[in-house]
Design a protein around this motif. Structure first.
Motif, PDB file in Angstrom:
ATOM      1  N   ASP A  31     -29.151  38.810  38.525  1.00  0.00           N
ATOM      2  CA  ASP A  31     -28.235  38.732  39.647  1.00  0.00           C
ATOM      3  C   ASP A  31     -28.618  39.770  40.720  1.00  0.00           C
ATOM      4  O   ASP A  31     -28.700  39.459  41.900  1.00  0.00           O
ATOM      5  CB  ASP A  31     -26.825  39.021  39.122  1.00  0.00           C
ATOM      6  N   SER A  32     -28.871  40.983  40.270  1.00  0.00           N
ATOM      7  CA  SER A  32     -29.237  42.069  41.184  1.00  0.00           C
ATOM      8  C   SER A  32     -30.503  41.721  41.957  1.00  0.00           C
ATOM      9  O   SER A  32     -30.578  41.917  43.170  1.00  0.00           O
ATOM     10  CB  SER A  32     -29.497  43.361  40.419  1.00  0.00           C
ATOM     11  N   ALA A  34     -31.985  38.726  42.510  1.00  0.00           N
ATOM     12  CA  ALA A  34     -31.836  37.595  43.433  1.00  0.00           C
ATOM     13  C   ALA A  34     -31.019  37.993  44.663  1.00  0.00           C
ATOM     14  O   ALA A  34     -31.366  37.642  45.799  1.00  0.00           O
ATOM     15  CB  ALA A  34     -31.170  36.426  42.712  1.00  0.00           C
ATOM     16  N   LEU A  35     -29.951  38.739  44.419  1.00  0.00           N
ATOM     17  CA  LEU A  35     -29.088  39.138  45.530  1.00  0.00           C
ATOM     18  C   LEU A  35     -29.836  40.060  46.496  1.00  0.00           C
ATOM     19  O   LEU A  35     -29.738  39.908  47.715  1.00  0.00           O
ATOM     20  CB  LEU A  35     -27.824  39.824  44.989  1.00  0.00           C
ATOM     21  N   MET A  36     -30.589  40.990  45.950  1.00  0.00           N
ATOM     22  CA  MET A  36     -31.317  41.931  46.813  1.00  0.00           C
ATOM     23  C   MET A  36     -32.350  41.195  47.672  1.00  0.00           C
ATOM     24  O   MET A  36     -32.490  41.468  48.856  1.00  0.00           O
ATOM     25  CB  MET A  36     -31.991  43.000  45.943  1.00  0.00           C
ATOM     26  N   ALA A  38     -32.243  38.105  48.678  1.00  0.00           N
ATOM     27  CA  ALA A  38     -31.531  37.345  49.714  1.00  0.00           C
ATOM     28  C   ALA A  38     -31.002  38.274  50.808  1.00  0.00           C
ATOM     29  O   ALA A  38     -31.066  37.951  51.993  1.00  0.00           O
ATOM     30  CB  ALA A  38     -30.382  36.569  49.076  1.00  0.00           C
ATOM     31  N   ARG A  39     -30.507  39.432  50.388  1.00  0.00           N
ATOM     32  CA  ARG A  39     -29.952  40.378  51.380  1.00  0.00           C
ATOM     33  C   ARG A  39     -31.051  40.915  52.289  1.00  0.00           C
ATOM     34  O   ARG A  39     -30.865  41.032  53.496  1.00  0.00           O
ATOM     35  CB  ARG A  39     -29.256  41.539  50.653  1.00  0.00           C
ATOM     36  N   ARG A  42     -31.796  38.416  54.836  1.00  0.00           N
ATOM     37  CA  ARG A  42     -30.757  38.334  55.881  1.00  0.00           C
ATOM     38  C   ARG A  42     -30.821  39.544  56.821  1.00  0.00           C
ATOM     39  O   ARG A  42     -30.597  39.432  58.008  1.00  0.00           O
ATOM     40  CB  ARG A  42     -29.363  38.240  55.234  1.00  0.00           C
TER      41      ARG A  42
ATOM     42  N   GLU B  67     -28.318  49.857  44.965  1.00  0.00           N
ATOM     43  CA  GLU B  67     -28.415  48.574  45.677  1.00  0.00           C
ATOM     44  C   GLU B  67     -27.490  48.547  46.895  1.00  0.00           C
ATOM     45  O   GLU B  67     -27.250  47.485  47.457  1.00  0.00           O
ATOM     46  CB  GLU B  67     -28.049  47.424  44.726  1.00  0.00           C
ATOM     47  N   ARG B  69     -24.376  48.604  47.009  1.00  0.00           N
ATOM     48  CA  ARG B  69     -23.474  47.487  46.717  1.00  0.00           C
ATOM     49  C   ARG B  69     -22.291  47.941  45.888  1.00  0.00           C
ATOM     50  O   ARG B  69     -22.407  48.852  45.060  1.00  0.00           O
ATOM     51  CB  ARG B  69     -24.269  46.435  45.946  1.00  0.00           C
ATOM     52  N   ARG B 116     -18.497  37.272  41.428  1.00  0.00           N
ATOM     53  CA  ARG B 116     -18.965  35.993  40.883  1.00  0.00           C
ATOM     54  C   ARG B 116     -17.786  35.165  40.408  1.00  0.00           C
ATOM     55  O   ARG B 116     -17.431  35.202  39.225  1.00  0.00           O
ATOM     56  CB  ARG B 116     -19.900  36.256  39.690  1.00  0.00           C
ATOM     57  N   THR B 134     -25.567  33.503  46.838  1.00  0.00           N
ATOM     58  CA  THR B 134     -26.918  33.617  46.284  1.00  0.00           C
ATOM     59  C   THR B 134     -26.808  33.265  44.810  1.00  0.00           C
ATOM     60  O   THR B 134     -26.198  34.021  44.053  1.00  0.00           O
ATOM     61  CB  THR B 134     -27.453  35.065  46.405  1.00  0.00           C
ATOM     62  N   THR B 137     -23.658  34.204  42.817  1.00  0.00           N
ATOM     63  CA  THR B 137     -22.999  35.400  43.354  1.00  0.00           C
ATOM     64  C   THR B 137     -22.596  35.235  44.816  1.00  0.00           C
ATOM     65  O   THR B 137     -23.394  34.772  45.631  1.00  0.00           O
ATOM     66  CB  THR B 137     -23.945  36.611  43.230  1.00  0.00           C
ATOM     67  N   SER B 139     -21.338  37.235  48.253  1.00  0.00           N
ATOM     68  CA  SER B 139     -21.425  38.604  48.784  1.00  0.00           C
ATOM     69  C   SER B 139     -20.986  38.668  50.232  1.00  0.00           C
ATOM     70  O   SER B 139     -21.019  37.679  50.961  1.00  0.00           O
ATOM     71  CB  SER B 139     -22.856  39.127  48.650  1.00  0.00           C
ATOM     72  N   GLU B 141     -21.715  41.049  53.570  1.00  0.00           N
ATOM     73  CA  GLU B 141     -22.573  42.079  54.163  1.00  0.00           C
ATOM     74  C   GLU B 141     -22.260  42.140  55.647  1.00  0.00           C
ATOM     75  O   GLU B 141     -21.447  41.373  56.142  1.00  0.00           O
ATOM     76  CB  GLU B 141     -24.057  41.676  53.966  1.00  0.00           C
TER      77      GLU B 141
END
Lengths: 182, 155
Positions: A31-32, A34-36, A38-39, A42, B67, B69, B116, B134, B137, B139, B141
């Motif tokens: 999860d970490s 994939a999210l990173m 994508a972020r 962006r 992260e 986050r 999630r 994503t 998940t 999010s 931002e």
């Protein structure tokens, strides 16, 4: 019929909450990652104005948090917040000094805690930030004053051992008992 | 931050405070949908009306500085504030905005809040809070996180 049922169930679920605790370490790592990814993608397209809005909102929230309770430390908070504000907006501090009609030396001395901000300086800062924050969000114009006086108050109360002995010698008062007799 | 009473439209000021050890006694699964005692070791906050004790909503979070986050572990509103007959609006929104504020204070322009939800409610969260997706998940931002804070963070 099925669609209505699904919709109803979605509404009910969405209202009570979310359990998004990770069940396994692997799930969390995937999860970490994939999210990173994508972020970061962006972020590449994030306009400069949005970055600036975020920095200014961060400053505003930090100022509000600072005002919530007494802080007893050696940092000059007014100067620190001013520095954050100027550096978020301007590449060179001299430009900000020009915009609020003060000398660069005066600005530098305030930021570096070598002199107190004058009342006129705080008023100019208030008007400047009032205009800048129109594009960011709600901003209380009194906040710079509040920061300044909050800090003064905290410093005064925490430094009593330094100023009290001398000041106390100069203060006389009538005994309470004699007041009540009168 | 405020909540709105659905029937009257009255607006009430709220505050979000850390959950204290003594609060856990009153956090039943029947009223708050999850076993909140499992979250004792996490960072947990409660939403209450200003000056009152009754807990209207809860959120537990995990800060992940590496992260930039903050992950929402668990979030729930109280039973009477869920579903069609809910008493107050904006409880979940305020809790998410509160977490978003922590993220912006900590991480500035890099701030991110994640969660999630079950797949059945993903669309609801995306639409209501303008979240990105994503995989599984969701999010928030910059810039959406700023808009959410501005929407909920006022008196």
């Amino acid at each position: 019929m099925t669609m209505t049922k699904n919709k109803k169930s979605t509404q009910v679920h969405s209202e009570y909450g979310v359990d998004s605790r990770y069940k396994t370490k692997k799930e969390r790592e995937l999860d970490s990652f994939a999210l990173m990814q994508a972020r970061l993608e962006r972020m590449k397209n994030l306009p400069r104005e949005e970055i600036l809005r975020a920095k200014l909102l961060q400053l505003k929230l930090k100022m509000e948090n600072y005002l919530k309770e007494p802080v007893y430390d050696k940092q000059n908070h007014f100067a620190h917040f001013l520095e954050m504000y100027v550096d978020a907006l301007y590449l060179r501090r001299i430009e900000f000094a020009k915009d609020i009609n003060v000398t660069p030396i005066f600005l530098s001395q305030v930021i570096n805690s070598h002199r107190e901000p004058s009342e006129e300086f705080i008023l100019k800062l208030m008007i400047h930030s009032e205009k800048v924050f129109k594009n960011v969000g709600e901003f209380h114009k009194k906040i710079w004053y509040q920061i300044y006086f909050h800090e003064k108050l905290c410093n005064t109360m925490s430094n009593q051992d330094k100023w009290r002995p001398d000041i106390e010698k100069q203060v006389r008062h009538i005994e309470f008992a004699s007041l009540t007799k009168k | 931050m405020t909540v709105v009473e659905r029937l009257t439209g009255n607006i009430y000021q709220i505050e979000i405070l850390p959950v204290e050890n003594t609060d856990y006694k009153s956090l039943s699964k029947a009223r708050y949908f999850f076993d909140w005692k499992e979250e004792r070791k996490a960072e947990v906050y409660k939403l209450v009306m200003k000056g009152q004790q009754d807990i209207l909503g809860l959120v537990s979070i995990e800060r992940i500085p590496s992260e930039w986050r903050i992950h929402i572990r668990l979030l729930s509103v109280s039973k009477e504030n869920s579903g069609k007959g809910k008493v107050f609006e904006n409880i979940a929104g305020n809790l998410i905005a509160f977490v978003a504020k922590i993220a912006v204070v900590e991480f500035g322009a890099l701030a991110c809040v994640s969660l999630r939800p079950k797949s059945s409610i993903v669309q609801h969260y995306m639409k209501k809070y303008d979240m990105n997706i994503t995989g599984m998940t969701l999010s928030l931002e910059v810039p959406e996180i700023i808009n959410l804070i501005n929407k909920y963070d006022h008196d």
